[in-house]
Design an enzyme around this catalytic site. Structure first.
Site, PDB file in Angstrom:
ATOM      1  CE  LYS A   1      -2.037  -1.131   3.892  1.00  0.00           C
ATOM      2  NZ  LYS A   1      -1.355  -2.409   4.200  1.00  0.00           N
TER       3      LYS A   1
ATOM      4  NE  ARG B   1      -4.693  -1.238   9.702  1.00  0.00           N
ATOM      5  CZ  ARG B   1      -3.574  -0.775   9.118  1.00  0.00           C
ATOM      6  NH1 ARG B   1      -3.536   0.427   8.615  1.00  0.00           N
ATOM      7  NH2 ARG B   1      -2.524  -1.541   9.054  1.00  0.00           N
TER       8      ARG B   1
ATOM      9  NE  ARG C   1       7.714  -2.589   6.149  1.00  0.00           N
ATOM     10  CZ  ARG C   1       6.419  -2.501   6.400  1.00  0.00           C
ATOM     11  NH1 ARG C   1       5.619  -1.951   5.520  1.00  0.00           N
ATOM     12  NH2 ARG C   1       5.922  -2.975   7.510  1.00  0.00           N
TER      13      ARG C   1
ATOM     14  NE  ARG D   1       5.971  -0.179  10.184  1.00  0.00           N
ATOM     15  CZ  ARG D   1       4.871  -0.294   9.458  1.00  0.00           C
ATOM     16  NH1 ARG D   1       4.766   0.343   8.304  1.00  0.00           N
ATOM     17  NH2 ARG D   1       3.876  -1.025   9.867  1.00  0.00           N
TER      18      ARG D   1
ATOM     19  NE  ARG E   1       2.028  -4.795  11.178  1.00  0.00           N
ATOM     20  CZ  ARG E   1       3.125  -4.575  10.454  1.00  0.00           C
ATOM     21  NH1 ARG E   1       4.295  -4.989  10.877  1.00  0.00           N
ATOM     22  NH2 ARG E   1       3.050  -3.938   9.317  1.00  0.00           N
TER      23      ARG E   1
HETATM   24  P1  AP5 Z   1       4.867  -1.695   1.808  1.00  0.00           P
HETATM   25  O1  AP5 Z   1       4.528  -0.826   0.655  1.00  0.00           O
HETATM   26  O2  AP5 Z   1       5.654  -1.098   2.928  1.00  0.00           O
HETATM   27  O3  AP5 Z   1       3.549  -2.417   2.353  1.00  0.00           O
HETATM   28  P2  AP5 Z   1       2.305  -1.823   3.136  1.00  0.00           P
HETATM   29  O4  AP5 Z   1       1.089  -2.483   2.597  1.00  0.00           O
HETATM   30  O5  AP5 Z   1       2.335  -0.329   3.159  1.00  0.00           O
HETATM   31  O6  AP5 Z   1       2.644  -2.438   4.550  1.00  0.00           O
HETATM   32  P3  AP5 Z   1       2.544  -1.832   6.012  1.00  0.00           P
HETATM   33  O7  AP5 Z   1       3.253  -2.829   6.900  1.00  0.00           O
HETATM   34  O8  AP5 Z   1       3.036  -0.430   6.074  1.00  0.00           O
HETATM   35  O9  AP5 Z   1       1.051  -1.909   6.263  1.00  0.00           O
HETATM   36  P4  AP5 Z   1       0.368  -1.914   7.598  1.00  0.00           P
HETATM   37  O10 AP5 Z   1      -1.001  -1.786   7.141  1.00  0.00           O
HETATM   38  O11 AP5 Z   1       0.659  -3.052   8.496  1.00  0.00           O
HETATM   39  O12 AP5 Z   1       1.088  -0.710   8.387  1.00  0.00           O
HETATM   40  P5  AP5 Z   1       0.575   0.741   8.788  1.00  0.00           P
HETATM   41  O13 AP5 Z   1       1.744   1.619   8.852  1.00  0.00           O
HETATM   42  O14 AP5 Z   1      -0.601   1.132   7.986  1.00  0.00           O
HETATM   43  O15 AP5 Z   1       5.626  -2.978   1.238  1.00  0.00           O
HETATM   44  C1  AP5 Z   1       6.236  -3.915   2.109  1.00  0.00           C
HETATM   45  C2  AP5 Z   1       7.618  -4.328   1.542  1.00  0.00           C
HETATM   46  O16 AP5 Z   1       7.426  -5.108   0.369  1.00  0.00           O
HETATM   47  C3  AP5 Z   1       8.486  -3.133   1.122  1.00  0.00           C
HETATM   48  O17 AP5 Z   1       9.815  -3.426   1.460  1.00  0.00           O
HETATM   49  C4  AP5 Z   1       8.328  -3.053  -0.405  1.00  0.00           C
HETATM   50  O18 AP5 Z   1       9.512  -2.570  -1.036  1.00  0.00           O
HETATM   51  C5  AP5 Z   1       8.034  -4.498  -0.776  1.00  0.00           C
HETATM   52  N1  AP5 Z   1       7.063  -4.608  -1.855  1.00  0.00           N
HETATM   53  C6  AP5 Z   1       5.947  -3.843  -2.059  1.00  0.00           C
HETATM   54  N2  AP5 Z   1       5.262  -4.284  -3.141  1.00  0.00           N
HETATM   55  C7  AP5 Z   1       5.947  -5.367  -3.610  1.00  0.00           C
HETATM   56  C8  AP5 Z   1       5.739  -6.262  -4.709  1.00  0.00           C
HETATM   57  N3  AP5 Z   1       4.691  -6.129  -5.540  1.00  0.00           N
HETATM   58  N4  AP5 Z   1       6.639  -7.259  -4.886  1.00  0.00           N
HETATM   59  C9  AP5 Z   1       7.714  -7.398  -4.048  1.00  0.00           C
HETATM   60  N5  AP5 Z   1       7.971  -6.564  -3.003  1.00  0.00           N
HETATM   61  C10 AP5 Z   1       7.096  -5.571  -2.777  1.00  0.00           C
HETATM   62  O19 AP5 Z   1       0.018   0.464  10.273  1.00  0.00           O
HETATM   63  C11 AP5 Z   1       0.886   0.163  11.348  1.00  0.00           C
HETATM   64  C12 AP5 Z   1       0.076   0.059  12.623  1.00  0.00           C
HETATM   65  O20 AP5 Z   1      -0.565   1.323  12.901  1.00  0.00           O
HETATM   66  C13 AP5 Z   1      -1.072  -0.951  12.594  1.00  0.00           C
HETATM   67  O21 AP5 Z   1      -0.639  -2.255  12.924  1.00  0.00           O
HETATM   68  C14 AP5 Z   1      -2.024  -0.356  13.660  1.00  0.00           C
HETATM   69  O22 AP5 Z   1      -1.595  -0.639  14.950  1.00  0.00           O
HETATM   70  C15 AP5 Z   1      -1.878   1.144  13.433  1.00  0.00           C
HETATM   71  N6  AP5 Z   1      -2.860   1.678  12.456  1.00  0.00           N
HETATM   72  C16 AP5 Z   1      -2.591   2.257  11.254  1.00  0.00           C
HETATM   73  N7  AP5 Z   1      -3.725   2.658  10.645  1.00  0.00           N
HETATM   74  C17 AP5 Z   1      -4.737   2.323  11.484  1.00  0.00           C
HETATM   75  C18 AP5 Z   1      -6.150   2.458  11.391  1.00  0.00           C
HETATM   76  N8  AP5 Z   1      -6.747   3.017  10.316  1.00  0.00           N
HETATM   77  N9  AP5 Z   1      -6.893   1.995  12.433  1.00  0.00           N
HETATM   78  C19 AP5 Z   1      -6.321   1.443  13.536  1.00  0.00           C
HETATM   79  N10 AP5 Z   1      -4.976   1.276  13.662  1.00  0.00           N
HETATM   80  C20 AP5 Z   1      -4.198   1.712  12.644  1.00  0.00           C
END
Ligand code: AP5
Length: 222
Positions: free
Chosen positions: A17, A92, A131, A165, A176
Site C-alpha cells: 500500500k 481499517r 523491509r 520498523r 497484525r
Molecule cells: P509496503 O509498501 O511497505 O507495504 P504496506 O502495505 O504499506 O505495509 P505496512 O506494513 O506499512 O502496512 P500496515 O497496514 O501493516 O502498516 P501501517 O503503517 O498502515 O511494502 C512492504 C515491503 O514489500 C516493502 O519493502 C516493499 O519494497 C516491498 N514490496 C511492495 N510491493 C511489492 C511487490 N509487488 N513485490 C515485491 N515486493 C514488494 O500500520 C501500522 C500500525 O498502525 C497498525 O498495525 C495499527 O496498529 C496502526 N494503524 C494504522 N492505521 C490504522 C487504522 N486506520 N486503524 C487502527 N490502527 C491503525
C-alpha cells in the site's frame, strides 16, 4: 468545480500500500495519507494520542477508532489535501468506513475507488521481513525486492540513514495479520456493496501492480 479525488488502498500488512501510494502521489499529484505514518509521528512526538497508540501498535493490534479518526480529521483539514488524497491503511474497521462516508458527505466529496491489493499471507511475511525505509525521506526499500542503486544510500534523497520498523518483528506480524483478517477484510464487501471496489492481484512485481493501479486511478479520477 471538480471535487478532490479520494482513493482508498486496502490490503494486508506488506501488501504494498505504502509503496504504491508513494508512486501514485508522484504520478497523479495526490497526497498520500497513511494513518500508520500519522500514528508513528504521534508516537515519536509523545502526544497523548501517541502515548496511547504506542503499546497497541507494538503488539500488532489496531489503535482505537476514536484516536485514528481524530488524527485523520486533523490531517484532512490541512490545505494540501485539496489536491485529492490516497488513503493508505485507512479505513481499517467498519466504524472507520462509516465515519469516512459521513465526513465526505459533509464536504460534498465521494470515494472514487477503493482498491484491494490482494496478497497471500506467506508473501506478506516475506515482504515485511525484508523491509526498511529511508530515514531522510521515507522512501521504502526491501532487502530482496527493491534495493537502492548504491547499497545504504537512498536513491531519492541521498540519505544514508535506513530504518526498520519496531512492529516488523516476526512475533508481531502474526498479530497484525490476524487484525487484518478479523477487522479489515469485511471492508472488501462494504465497498463492493457501494460499487466502489476494485481488486488487484498484488502478488506480481511492483511495476506490474503499479501499471494496473494507474489504469484504475486514471479511470476513476477522470
Ligand atoms: P509496503 O509498501 O511497505 O507495504 P504496506 O502495505 O504499506 O505495509 P505496512 O506494513 O506499512 O502496512 P500496515 O497496514 O501493516 O502498516 P501501517 O503503517 O498502515 O511494502 C512492504 C515491503 O514489500 C516493502 O519493502 C516493499 O519494497 C516491498 N514490496 C511492495 N510491493 C511489492 C511487490 N509487488 N513485490 C515485491 N515486493 C514488494 O500500520 C501500522 C500500525 O498502525 C497498525 O498495525 C495499527 O496498529 C496502526 N494503524 C494504522 N492505521 C490504522 C487504522 N486506520 N486503524 C487502527 N490502527 C491503525
Amino acid at each position: 468545480m471538480t471535487r478532490p479525488a479520494v482513493l482508498i488502498l486496502l490490503g494486508p500488512p506488506g501488501a504494498g500500500k505504502g509503496t504504491q501510494a508513494r508512486m501514485l502521489q508522484d504520478r497523479f499529484g495526490l497526497v498520500q495519507l497513511s494513518t500508520g505514518d500519522l500514528l508513528r509521528a504521534a508516537v515519536a512526538a509523545g502526544t497523548p494520542a501517541g502515548r496511547e497508540a504506542k503499546a497497541v501498535m507494538t503488539a500488532g493490534g489496531l489503535v482505537s477508532d476514536d484516536i485514528v479518526l481524530a488524527i485523520l480529521k486533523d490531517r484532512l483539514g490541512e490545505p494540501d489535501t485539496a489536491q485529492g488524497v490516497i488513503l493508505d491503511g485507512f479505513p481499517r474497521t467498519t466504524v472507520q468506513a462509516e465515519a469516512l462516508d459521513k465526513l465526505l458527505a459533509q464536504t460534498g466529496q465521494r470515494i472514487n475507488a477503493a482498491v484491494s491489493l490482494d496478497v497471500d499471507d506467506a508473501e506478506m511475511v516475506n515482504r515485511i521481513a525484508g523491509r526498511y525505509t529511508c530515514g531522510g525521506c521515507g522512501e521504502g526499500y526491501h532487502d530482496r525486492f527493491k534495493t537502492p542503486a548504491v547499497a545504504g544510500v537512498c536513491d531519492k534523497c541521498g540519505s544514508t540513514t535506513m530504518v526498520r520498523r519496531a512492529d516488523d518483528k516476526a512475533e508481531t506480524v502474526g498479530q497484525r495479520l490476524a487484525a487484518y483478517h478479523a477487522q479489515t477484510v469485511p471492508l472488501i464487501q462494504y465497498y463492493e456493496k457501494q460499487g466502489n471496489l476494485q481488486r488487484i492481484d498484488a502478488m506480481g512485481e511492483i511495476a506490474q501492480v503499479a501499471k494496473e493501479l494507474n489504469a484504475i486511478v486514471k479511470q476513476s479520477v477522470a
